[in-house]
Write a protein that holds these residues in place. Structure first.
Motif, PDB file in Angstrom:
ATOM      1  N   THR A   1      19.480 -76.472  17.626  1.00 38.27           N
ATOM      2  CA  THR A   1      19.872 -76.676  19.039  1.00 38.27           C
ATOM      3  C   THR A   1      20.049 -78.024  19.561  1.00 38.27           C
ATOM      4  OG1 THR A   1      18.805 -74.400  19.661  1.00 38.27           O
ATOM      5  CG2 THR A   1      19.119 -76.036  21.453  1.00 38.27           C
ATOM      6  N   ASP A   2      19.050 -78.990  19.195  1.00 41.89           N
ATOM      7  CA  ASP A   2      19.151 -80.502  19.510  1.00 41.89           C
ATOM      8  C   ASP A   2      20.488 -81.000  19.326  1.00 41.89           C
ATOM      9  OD1 ASP A   2      16.770 -80.220  21.145  1.00 41.89           O
ATOM     10  OD2 ASP A   2      15.718 -81.447  19.608  1.00 41.89           O
TER      11      ASP A   2
ATOM     12  N   GLN B   1      23.107 -79.464  18.368  1.00 44.82           N
ATOM     13  CA  GLN B   1      24.502 -78.929  19.194  1.00 44.82           C
ATOM     14  C   GLN B   1      24.503 -79.562  20.629  1.00 44.82           C
ATOM     15  OE1 GLN B   1      25.457 -74.663  18.875  1.00 44.82           O
ATOM     16  NE2 GLN B   1      23.694 -74.551  17.491  1.00 44.82           N
ATOM     17  N   LEU B   2      23.475 -79.633  21.213  1.00 45.09           N
ATOM     18  CA  LEU B   2      23.422 -80.328  22.684  1.00 45.09           C
ATOM     19  C   LEU B   2      24.018 -81.669  22.600  1.00 45.09           C
ATOM     20  CD1 LEU B   2      19.908 -79.022  23.883  1.00 45.09           C
ATOM     21  CD2 LEU B   2      22.150 -78.142  24.381  1.00 45.09           C
ATOM     22  N   SER B   3      23.726 -82.417  21.634  1.00 41.11           N
ATOM     23  CA  SER B   3      24.211 -83.812  21.563  1.00 41.11           C
ATOM     24  C   SER B   3      25.785 -83.932  21.175  1.00 41.11           C
ATOM     25  CB  SER B   3      23.596 -84.501  20.293  1.00 41.11           C
ATOM     26  OG  SER B   3      24.051 -85.829  20.041  1.00 41.11           O
TER      27      SER B   3
ATOM     28  N   CYS C   1      27.860 -82.706  24.111  1.00 45.69           N
ATOM     29  CA  CYS C   1      28.129 -83.682  25.229  1.00 45.69           C
ATOM     30  C   CYS C   1      29.051 -84.751  24.632  1.00 45.69           C
ATOM     31  CB  CYS C   1      26.629 -84.119  25.618  1.00 45.69           C
ATOM     32  SG  CYS C   1      25.579 -82.909  26.590  1.00 45.69           S
TER      33      CYS C   1
ATOM     34  N   ILE D   1      23.123 -71.508  20.915  1.00 44.75           N
ATOM     35  CA  ILE D   1      21.965 -72.445  20.848  1.00 44.75           C
ATOM     36  C   ILE D   1      20.770 -71.379  21.314  1.00 44.75           C
ATOM     37  CG2 ILE D   1      23.046 -74.543  21.473  1.00 44.75           C
ATOM     38  CD1 ILE D   1      22.183 -74.283  24.109  1.00 44.75           C
TER      39      ILE D   1
ATOM     40  N   VAL E   1      17.490 -74.291  27.606  1.00 46.15           N
ATOM     41  CA  VAL E   1      18.076 -75.438  27.700  1.00 46.15           C
ATOM     42  C   VAL E   1      18.378 -75.918  29.163  1.00 46.15           C
ATOM     43  CG1 VAL E   1      20.225 -76.641  27.141  1.00 46.15           C
ATOM     44  CG2 VAL E   1      18.923 -75.318  25.321  1.00 46.15           C
TER      45      VAL E   1
ATOM     46  N   SER F   1      20.840 -78.538  31.240  1.00 47.32           N
ATOM     47  CA  SER F   1      21.769 -79.730  31.100  1.00 47.32           C
ATOM     48  C   SER F   1      22.813 -79.626  32.413  1.00 47.32           C
ATOM     49  CB  SER F   1      22.488 -79.620  29.838  1.00 47.32           C
ATOM     50  OG  SER F   1      23.443 -80.634  29.837  1.00 47.32           O
TER      51      SER F   1
ATOM     52  N   LEU G   1      26.450 -79.191  30.919  1.00 46.61           N
ATOM     53  CA  LEU G   1      27.015 -78.149  30.065  1.00 46.61           C
ATOM     54  C   LEU G   1      26.934 -76.456  30.904  1.00 46.61           C
ATOM     55  CD1 LEU G   1      25.023 -78.494  26.808  1.00 46.61           C
ATOM     56  CD2 LEU G   1      27.624 -79.320  27.427  1.00 46.61           C
TER      57      LEU G   1
ATOM     58  N   VAL H   1      25.269 -72.997  30.371  1.00 42.99           N
ATOM     59  CA  VAL H   1      24.747 -72.126  29.359  1.00 42.99           C
ATOM     60  C   VAL H   1      24.663 -70.635  29.773  1.00 42.99           C
ATOM     61  CG1 VAL H   1      22.589 -71.997  28.380  1.00 42.99           C
ATOM     62  CG2 VAL H   1      23.626 -74.212  28.943  1.00 42.99           C
TER      63      VAL H   1
ATOM     64  N   ALA I   1      26.985 -72.059  24.862  1.00 42.25           N
ATOM     65  CA  ALA I   1      26.886 -73.280  25.725  1.00 42.25           C
ATOM     66  C   ALA I   1      28.243 -73.898  25.610  1.00 42.25           C
ATOM     67  CB  ALA I   1      25.859 -74.201  25.773  1.00 42.25           C
TER      68      ALA I   1
END
Length: 290
Positions: free
Chosen positions: A129-130, A132-134, A137, A146, A150, A152, A155, A157, A270
């Motif tokens: 998940t971490d 993918q978030l990076s 973005c 994910i 979360v 953000s 994003l 979600v 997301a």
């Protein structure tokens, strides 16, 4: 002085602790110390005041921090726009996913992709998940499946799958032949778990549920499912597992439903708010939420 140097400087300026900053940058402390020293020599100013008790920014360091943050934002935005434009021009959709998505929501999504956009090239990437978030973005992927929760501002979600987890136990376990169990039945067992960094919310939810059941679990951390299953097969503990993974239950293990409070696993889709492609907007709108 380059972008990498400035990123390291910003992390140290925010942490004001060389050890913590090095850990956050996934490097050891000596290279970080040398990098900051080289940056100070290049600029001809001291950026930090160091004592045995604390690290503080100098006035020059505060000025550089303001400038560096602006430069990093500009560089990241430029890279994101280029990656997004390249993906659009190549007619490619880059999709990240956690492993459980393969057995739950991802097949339906892929079927919809092929139906609505037969010419679209799919680039599938298994990620935490971490990660993918990076990558979302920075526009390295377009869509991510994910683990929740979360938060953000960049994003959108949308939760798409939710289920209570089960306990995988070896056939030799005293509770293996029960159709439903309570967490208190396993208070003396070792819980084989992935590291908290892989899915902090799930890790914390397991601890919370065990605490509510009246005990603190003994934990043995392993990095991957294969190692976890090997330990279970050897009778070395029990392991929380998603119900959607039951199709992969190996001989020698049982998946037991938990009565009462059980950890809950939630998957979301997301995507970036700023620049979703037409394919992204169409596809995510068709996936039902939960």
């Amino acid at each position: 002085m380059d972008i990498k140097d400035l990123r390291c400087f910003i992390v140290l300026a925010e942490e004001l602790n060389f050890r913590r900053a090095a850990e956050k940058l996934h490097m050891s402390q000596p290279p970080l110390t040398r990098l900051i020293g080289q940056l100070e020599r290049e600029l001809g100013v001291a950026l930090f005041e160091r004592t045995t008790r604390r690290v503080e920014l100098t006035e020059a360091g505060q000025n550089l921090l303001r400038e560096a943050r602006g430069l990093i934002l500009y560089a990241d935005a430029t890279a994101r726009r280029i990656r997004h434009a390249t993906s659009e021009a190549s007619n490619r959709l880059r999709v990240g996913y956690v492993p459980l998505a393969l057995y739950t929501v991802l097949p339906q999504f892929l079927d919809q992709c092929r139906k609505d956009f037969p010419e679209l090239e799919l680039d599938l990437r298994e990620r935490t998940t971490d990660m993918q978030l990076s990558e979302l973005c920075s526009a390295e992927i377009d869509i991510g499946f994910i683990y929740m929760p979360v938060y953000s501002n960049l994003l959108t979600v949308k939760p798409v799958y939710r289920e209570p987890m089960k306990l995988a136990v070896p056939n030799s376990h005293p509770m293996a032949n029960h159709s439903a169990v309570k967490l208190t039945d396993f208070a003396s067992d070792v819980f084989v778990m992935h590291s908290r960094a892989e899915n902090p919310a799930m890790y914390d939810d397991i601890l919370r549920c065990c605490t509510m059941a009246g005990f603190s679990p003994r934990i043995l951390q392993k990095a991957d499912d294969q190692s976890c299953m090997a330990l279970l097969m050897a009778g070395q503990g029990v392991h929380f597992i998603a119900s959607g993974m039951e199709c992969l239950e190996p001989n020698g293990l049982k998946h037991l439903a938990i009565s009462g409070t059980a950890p809950t696993l939630e998957i979301a889709i997301a995507w970036r708010q700023e620049d979703p492609s037409s394919a992204t907007k169409s596809l995510v709108s068709q996936i039902p939420g939960v």
